[in-house]
Every structure is written in structure tokens, then in C-alpha cells.
Design a protein around this motif. Structure first.
Motif, PDB file in Angstrom:
ATOM      1  N   ILE A  74       0.833  -1.205   0.000  1.00 17.34           N
ATOM      2  CA  ILE A  74       0.000   0.000   0.000  1.00 17.34           C
ATOM      3  C   ILE A  74       0.871   1.260   0.000  1.00 17.34           C
ATOM      4  O   ILE A  74       0.588   2.232  -0.708  1.00 17.34           O
ATOM      5  CB  ILE A  74      -0.967  -0.009   1.203  1.00 17.34           C
ATOM      6  CG1 ILE A  74      -1.966  -1.161   1.046  1.00 17.34           C
ATOM      7  CG2 ILE A  74      -1.699   1.326   1.326  1.00 17.34           C
ATOM      8  CD1 ILE A  74      -2.847  -1.383   2.258  1.00 17.34           C
ATOM      9  N   ARG A  78       0.896   4.132  -2.986  1.00 17.12           N
ATOM     10  CA  ARG A  78       0.613   5.561  -2.817  1.00 17.12           C
ATOM     11  C   ARG A  78       1.737   6.416  -3.402  1.00 17.12           C
ATOM     12  O   ARG A  78       1.474   7.419  -4.076  1.00 17.12           O
ATOM     13  CB  ARG A  78       0.410   5.877  -1.333  1.00 17.12           C
ATOM     14  CG  ARG A  78      -0.887   5.308  -0.766  1.00 17.12           C
ATOM     15  CD  ARG A  78      -1.054   5.682   0.691  1.00 17.12           C
ATOM     16  NE  ARG A  78      -2.338   5.218   1.216  1.00 17.12           N
ATOM     17  CZ  ARG A  78      -2.733   5.381   2.472  1.00 17.12           C
ATOM     18  NH1 ARG A  78      -1.939   6.008   3.346  1.00 17.12           N
ATOM     19  NH2 ARG A  78      -3.911   4.937   2.867  1.00 17.12           N
ATOM     20  N   THR A 140      -9.149  -0.614   0.213  1.00 15.35           N
ATOM     21  CA  THR A 140      -7.828  -0.090  -0.146  1.00 15.35           C
ATOM     22  C   THR A 140      -7.124  -1.035  -1.117  1.00 15.35           C
ATOM     23  O   THR A 140      -6.504  -0.594  -2.097  1.00 15.35           O
ATOM     24  CB  THR A 140      -6.965   0.099   1.110  1.00 15.35           C
ATOM     25  OG1 THR A 140      -7.638   0.987   2.014  1.00 15.35           O
ATOM     26  CG2 THR A 140      -5.605   0.685   0.760  1.00 15.35           C
TER      27      THR A 140
END
Length: 556
Positions: A74, A78, A140
């Protein structure tokens, strides 16, 4: 009469020149379209395997995340998302300067940069969900999934936005050569992203970067292939010949659907997750290599040669295309439209730019690439197995190809606008109805029929005809502005492909709409696209490129 004549007159130059020569040039140029389709649709068969191999596994409604990698996954997502958006900003900022001029374009770009920076800080500092918060972690992870699956589209934006500069400075032929090399590198890199990981990222993001490289090739080819064909085609068959590029795109998709199915049947489900998907991507190296070789044997377009002052070479190509008697007249007509070779993109007003952008955006906003990229996922939501979903995807591809032929046969007979409006209405009805089949949880054969009807409506209209219009409406002296429309198309494509998993797999939306919500959005876009075509877009059937240019001069 030369094929570049006045108004919408009927030219006989196709008979005067070499049909075979024009056909061969068109065939080579359409390989760019074939690779476009092949490269963008390959992910359809690999989507489930990529998710399970790199992101998360699903087991009876439970989602399993690797606790050793999920937070790094993750975090790097990003960071890469921010880097990608800054890259996109860079090419779009350059477009703004080309569109508005240095002073106004710089102001617009500065405002965009400020907004992007504020968002980036917020995005990077947002807390990563805890593993115990399964729903938020799943949402997510679905964002990461959309990023990975749609990663090639990032490159498409960059390539599409750069294609105008490449086409103008290096030429149409060299632009296609760059695209072909990018396809080849991407196919090999995506095959073994761990082996060729020189980026210092997790292997999944090495895969993403190689897919972006391939996307750059797609973006370049998506603009230059139809432009190449349009610039060597006689006016009365230009729509048909440019439509062959869309035929090649769909044919490329159909080929990879079959290739994916053949590869999937070489092993079991676990083999497909660990190794099978790799060969799906590697297979693209074969058509890419063929394209590279054939490009050595095609000429530059006469319009580009004339733009660069290479009149003798331009005349030589024109003699083969249109015959010796017409070649000098055609060259004179071409040169008469090139006196403003470096004209500002707003020389013909903002109308042509806006129509080009909206054509591109609506082509994607109706949701076609959701069907083409995520068809396997959609069919699995209908209850199909992996093998059955790949077979059903092939059916979608066959329908797509068949009705693309309908467009090729009719685009120069019935015109661009009627086909586009009829297609928009058909797509709107199909998507709204498909949404209701999911919402009411009646997703059997009826849902498949609506999806096939939708595909047919798109294939006979917005698929090929949109590219015909984009290749026709931009005047010679601002042909580079087409790159704005192409970039807008890929941005819209990326947004649609990125957001579909977020909407389709969102726990809250799924509980309420049973996977039907997103299709209603695309149905509404179909209605809006019909209104846009009816009210704003001119008919270009039978007009030469030069007479279309005169049309915009009158509207200034």
C-alpha cells in the motif's frame, strides 16, 4: 481529379493509384492498432491471477492479505500513484502551454500543480488501515488492484499526450517504430518482472512499470496509426480505411482472448496464478517484433514529407498512391494548407479542440473498456468459472469484431453522425438494463445478451467511427492538437478502469446494488453522448481533409 479536392466531391484517384500499395500501407499501419488491442486486453485473462499472486486471495468470502507485504504494498502504491500523477501533470501541462500559449498555459499549469500537490500530501499522509479492519483494508486493496490492472493506461496517457510532438518532430513512421519497440520491451518485462526489476520496488510494481512502457506504445500508436492511414487514404474511402485500424484493435483483442484461453488450459488454476499469466504477456513480443520488421519497408506519409519540405519524396509516394497525373495537383493542395505549419492550436477556435476532447471522453465514459478489461470478472460475478468466463469473453470479442465490420462497410455510406447516435442509444439501453439484471440478481443468459448487445452497439459506432472523426477533424496546421484529444481519451479510460473495481467490489455498494451500480453510470453517459453527437458534431462523410479545415475556418 485528385483525391484531395474541394468540398465533398467524389474522387477517382483510388482507381488511378495503386490499390495494392495503399492496402499494404494500411495493413502495416493497422498493426499498431492490433498491438493496441492485444496489449490492452491481455490483462483480461490475467486479472484474477495477478490479484491472487500479488495482492490478496479470496476464500469463501474471506479476504486473505499477506501481513509481511500488505503495508509495503500500500505504501509503494501511494508513492507510485503520486509519481504517476506528476508525470501525467507534466505532459498535460505541456499541452496547456501548446493550447493557451506560454503565459496563459503556465498560469493554468501552476493552478493544476498547486491542486495536485495539496492532494498528494493528503494522500501520502493518510493512515493505512489496520489488518483487523477487513472492509477498509479490502477497499484499499481494491484501489491497488485497479492501479495494477489499469497500469498500462498510465503509459497510454503519457504516450497519447506525447504523440503529437513525436508525430510532428520525428514523423509518423518513426512514431510507429517507437511504439513497436515499447510494445516489445513491455511484453518481455511483464513476463518476468522479478528478473528485470531494476526499479527497487516490489515485483508487482516492476510489472506495473513495464506495463506503463507498453502503454506508452499504445498511446503513441492510438494517435499515429489512424493519422498515418488518413494521410495516405483517398477521401472517398478514408472512413473505411481508418476504420480498419479499429478492426485491427478488436482483432488484436480477439486474438489475445484465444491466446489467454489456450494458455489457461495448459495447467491447473494454481499454475495459472503462479506462471500462466506470465506467458500471456510474453506472447505480445511476437506481433511486436513483426511490426518492427515491417516498418522498415513503409514510407513516410506525403503530408509529413511536404511539411518538412521534402517535396520530391512526397511526390514519389503520391505517385504510387494516386497516380502520376494526380500527384502534382495533390502535392499542391497539401502545400496550400501547410503555410501555418507552426500555427497555435487555437488558430481555428476552441470548438474543434473541445469536440475532439469530448469525442474521446465519451468513447470511454460509456464503459467499453470495463467490458473489455474486466469481462472475466463480470462473468465470474454472474457465476461462471474461470474457464467459462474466458470462453464468454471470446464471444464478446467475436461480436465486437463482427459489428466493427458493419461500421467499416457503412461509415462512408450512412455517415458518421447517424452511426454514432444509434450506437449511443443502444449502449445506454443495454447498460441500464444490465444494471437492473445485477440489481434484481437475475444475471443469467439475459445479462449476457445485454452485454453482447452493448458490445455490438459500441462496435458499430463509437469504436471505429470515433477514431475516424478524430483523424479527420483536426486541420493539417494544428494536427498536433489531436494529442490533446488522445490524452483526454486515455485519462478517461484510466479513470473508468481505475474506478470500476472500487465501485463494483465495494462492500457497501455491493450490498445495496449487487454489482449493478456502475452500469447505470455508464448508461447515463450513453444518453449524454447521443445528445452531444446530435447537437455539436459536424458530419464529415465524403469531405476531404482540406474541406473539413475550411469548415472550421467558417466557424471561427
Amino acid at each position: 481529379m485528385a483525391f484531395i479536392d474541394t468540398g465533398g466531391s467524389k474522387s477517382s484517384s483510388f482507381q488511378e493509384g495503386s490499390k495494392l500499395y495503399i492496402a499494404l500501407l494500411t495493413l502495416v499501419a493497422t498493426l499498431g492498432g492490433l498491438l493496441f488491442g492485444y496489449d490492452t486486453a491481455v490483462v483480461n485473462g490475467a486479472e484474477k491471477s495477478l490479484v491472487e499472486f500479488y495482492i490478496y486471495k479470496e476464500n469463501g468470502g474471506n479476504y486473505l492479505f499477506d501481513p509481511n507485504t500488505i503495508f509495503t504494498l500500500i505504501g509503494q502504491y501511494r508513492m507510485l500513484m503520486v509519481i504517476v500523477l506528476y508525470l501525467i501533470f507534466a505532459v498535460i501541462g505541456a499541452q496547456m502551454i501548446g493550447l493557451f500559449g506560454k503565459k496563459k498555459g503556465s498560469i493554468v499549469s501552476a493552478v493544476m500543480l498547486g491542486g495536485l500537490t495539496i492532494w498528494a500530501i493528503s494522500f501520502l499522509t493518510k493512515a493505512i488501515p489496520a489488518l483487523s479492519d477487513v472492509e477498509e483494508m479490502k477497499n484499499t486493496a481494491d484501489a491497488v488492484k485497479g492501479f495494477v490492472i489499469a497500469s498500462a493506461l498510465i503509459g497510454c496517457i503519457i504516450g497519447g499526450a506525447s504523440a503529437g510532438f513525436i508525430s510532428k518532430s520525428l514523423g509518423r513512421k518513426n512514431g510507429l517504430f517507437i511504439a513497436a519497440v515499447a510494445f516489445f520491451v513491455s511484453a518481455v518485462g511483464a513476463w518476468r518482472p522479478e528478473t528485470f526489476n531494476v526499479f527497487g520496488t516490489l515485483p508487482v510494481y516492476s510489472f506495473v512499470i513495464y506495463r506503463i512502457i507498453g502503454g506508452i506504445g499504445v498511446g503513441i500508436a492510438s494517435m499515429i496509426s489512424p493519422v498515418y492511414i488518413a494521410e495516405i487514404a483517398p477521401a472517398k474511402v478514408r472512413g473505411k480505411l481508418v476504420s480498419f485500424n479499429q478492426f485491427a484493435i478488436i482483432f488484436g483483442m480477439l486474438v489475445i482472448y484465444f491466446v489467454n484461453l489456450i494458455i489457461a488450459r495448459q495447467g491447473n488454476e494454481q499454475w495459472l496464478i503462479t506462471d500462466g499469466w506470465r506467458y500471456m504477456f510474453l506472447s505480445g513480443a511476437i506481433p511486436a517484433a513483426i511490426f518492427i520488421i515491417l516498418l522498415f519497408f513503409v514510407p513516410e506519409t506525403p503530408r509529413y514529407l511536404a511539411l518538412k519540405g521534402k517535396d520530391e519524396k512526397a511526390l514519389s509516394v503520391l505517385e504510387k498512391i494516386a497516380g502520376k497525373e494526380s500527384a502534382k495537383t495533390i502535392l499542391s493542395d497539401i502545400k496550400s494548407t501547410l503555410h501555418e505549419a507552426n500555427a497555435p492550436w487555437l488558430s481555428y477556435g476552441f470548438g474543434v479542440i473541445l469536440i475532439g476532447i469530448l469525442l474521446s471522453v465519451f468513447q470511454q465514459a460509456v464503459g467499453i473498456n470495463v467490458v473489455l478489461y474486466y469481462a472475466g470478472n463480470i462473468f465470474r460475478n454472474m457465476g461462471a468459472s474461470t474457464d467459462s468466463s474466458l470462453l464468454q469473453t471470446i464471444i464478446v470479442g467475436i461480436v465486437n469484431l463482427t459489428f466493427t465490420v458493419v461500421a467499416i462497410v457503412t461509415v462512408d455510406k450512412f455517415g458518421r453522425k447517424p452511426l454514432m447516435i444509434i450506437g449511443s442509444i443502444g449502449m445506454a439501453i443495454s447498460m441500464i438494463a444490465l444494471g437492473f439484471t445485477f440489481y434484481t440478481e437475475h444475471v443469467g443468459i439475459v445479462a449476457l445478451i445485454f452485454m453482447l448487445f452493448y458490445t455490438a452497439a459500441f462496435a458499430m459506432s463509437w469504436g471505429p467511427v470515433c477514431w475516424v472523426l478524430l483523424a479527420e477533424i483536426f486541420p493539417n496546421s494544428i494536427r498536433g492538437a489531436l494529442s490533446i484529444a488522445v490524452a483526454a481519451q486515455w485519462i478517461a479510460n484510466w479513470i473508468v478502469s481505475l474506478t470500476f473495481p472500487m465501485m463494483n467490489d465495494n462492500v457497501w455498494l455491493t450490498n445495496i446494488f449487487h454489482h449493478g451500480f456502475s452500469y447505470w453510470i455508464y448508461g447515463i453517459m450513453g444518453i449524454l453522448s447521443a445528445i452531444f453527437m446530435w447537437k455539436l458534431v459536424p458530419e464529415t462523410k465524403g469531405r476531404t481533409l482540406e474541406s473539413i479545415e475550411e469548415l472550421w475556418k467558417k466557424k471561427k
